[in-house]
Design a protein around this motif. Structure first.
Motif, short mmCIF file in Angstrom:
data_model
loop_
_atom_site.label_atom_id
_atom_site.label_comp_id
_atom_site.label_asym_id
_atom_site.label_seq_id
_atom_site.Cartn_x
_atom_site.Cartn_y
_atom_site.Cartn_z
N GLU A 59 -7.48 -4.11 -4.36
CA GLU A 59 -6.16 -4.29 -3.80
C GLU A 59 -6.25 -4.68 -2.16
OE1 GLU A 59 -3.10 -4.47 -5.00
OE2 GLU A 59 -3.84 -4.56 -6.79
N ALA A 102 -8.35 0.31 -5.55
CA ALA A 102 -7.95 0.21 -4.06
C ALA A 102 -8.83 -0.71 -3.35
CB ALA A 102 -8.17 1.61 -3.13
N VAL A 156 -9.45 7.19 -1.09
CA VAL A 156 -9.05 7.82 -2.24
C VAL A 156 -9.45 9.30 -2.29
CG1 VAL A 156 -9.01 7.78 -5.03
CG2 VAL A 156 -8.82 5.82 -3.81
N ALA A 187 -12.94 2.37 0.35
CA ALA A 187 -12.01 2.74 -0.76
C ALA A 187 -12.24 4.18 -1.37
CB ALA A 187 -12.12 1.63 -1.90
N PHE A 216 -4.87 3.54 4.97
CA PHE A 216 -5.22 2.33 4.07
C PHE A 216 -5.24 1.16 4.99
CE2 PHE A 216 -4.50 -1.15 1.30
CZ PHE A 216 -5.62 -0.99 0.16
N ALA A 230 0.85 -1.11 0.05
CA ALA A 230 -0.04 0.10 -0.13
C ALA A 230 0.88 1.08 -0.02
CB ALA A 230 -0.98 0.07 1.23
#
Length: 181
Positions: free
Chosen positions: A124, A121, A147, A143, A177, A75
């Motif tokens: 991920e 994101a 962002v 997410a 994150f 990340a």
């Protein structure tokens, strides 16, 4: 002349021509028609933003793929790559993060880019954290929050309203994150 004004920063869009369109109920509604010069500039900005957004997605994906270690390290690499784009060329950050929201024709594309980054994101987070990631719509919302917050932090840094370094942005975003995922 247009080229010179764009590069000198003296270009200003012309006021849109207002045309009234009749509606079915007998009333009229206005629409704005941009000048040819403004349409050319808007399309050029779309192309510039597309290339910046492609670069963001490509570099962040590559950073994740090439980084060994756990979820936090991957990340961090993605966020550092994201911020690094704007460190290397602050004009890209100004165009993508500051100018785009101020123009209606570009705002929708910026929002689509941010949604694309949020989707990235989320994927991920699922890939990095597996069953520990937020499921379903909660993961999508987490997410998008991540962002959006990162984007606003980068804008504040580019504007000079936040006194920080790119490394501190990457560290703070990585902590966020790992908490949101």
């Amino acid at each position: 002349d247009l080229h010179r004004r764009l590069h000198s920063g003296s270009y200003r869009p012309r006021p849109s021509k207002r045309i009234w369109i009749p509606k079915a109920n007998g009333q009229q509604r206005p629409i704005g028609v941009a000048s040819l010069e403004d349409k050319i500039v808007q399309q050029a900005m779309v192309w510039v933003l597309e290339s910046i957004y492609e670069e963001i997605l490509d570099l962040t994906a590559r950073a994740v793929e090439e980084t060994e270690g756990g979820p936090a390290e991957r990340a961090h690499a993605a966020v550092a790559a994201f911020v690094g784009i704007f460190v290397d060329d602050p004009r890209k950050g100004r165009a993508a993060m500051i100018l785009a929201p101020s123009r209606p024709t570009l705002r929708a594309r910026r929002q689509a880019m941010l949604k694309g980054l949020a989707d990235f994101a989320e994927v991920e987070a699922l890939e990095l954290y597996g069953d520990e990631a937020e499921p379903g719509s909660a993961g999508v919302l987490a997410a998008m929050l991540f962002v959006g917050g990162l984007s606003e932090l980068v804008v504040a840094w580019l504007d000079g309203t936040v006194d920080t370094t790119p490394a501190e942005i990457a560290d703070a975003a990585t902590r966020a994150f790992t908490r949101l995922a």
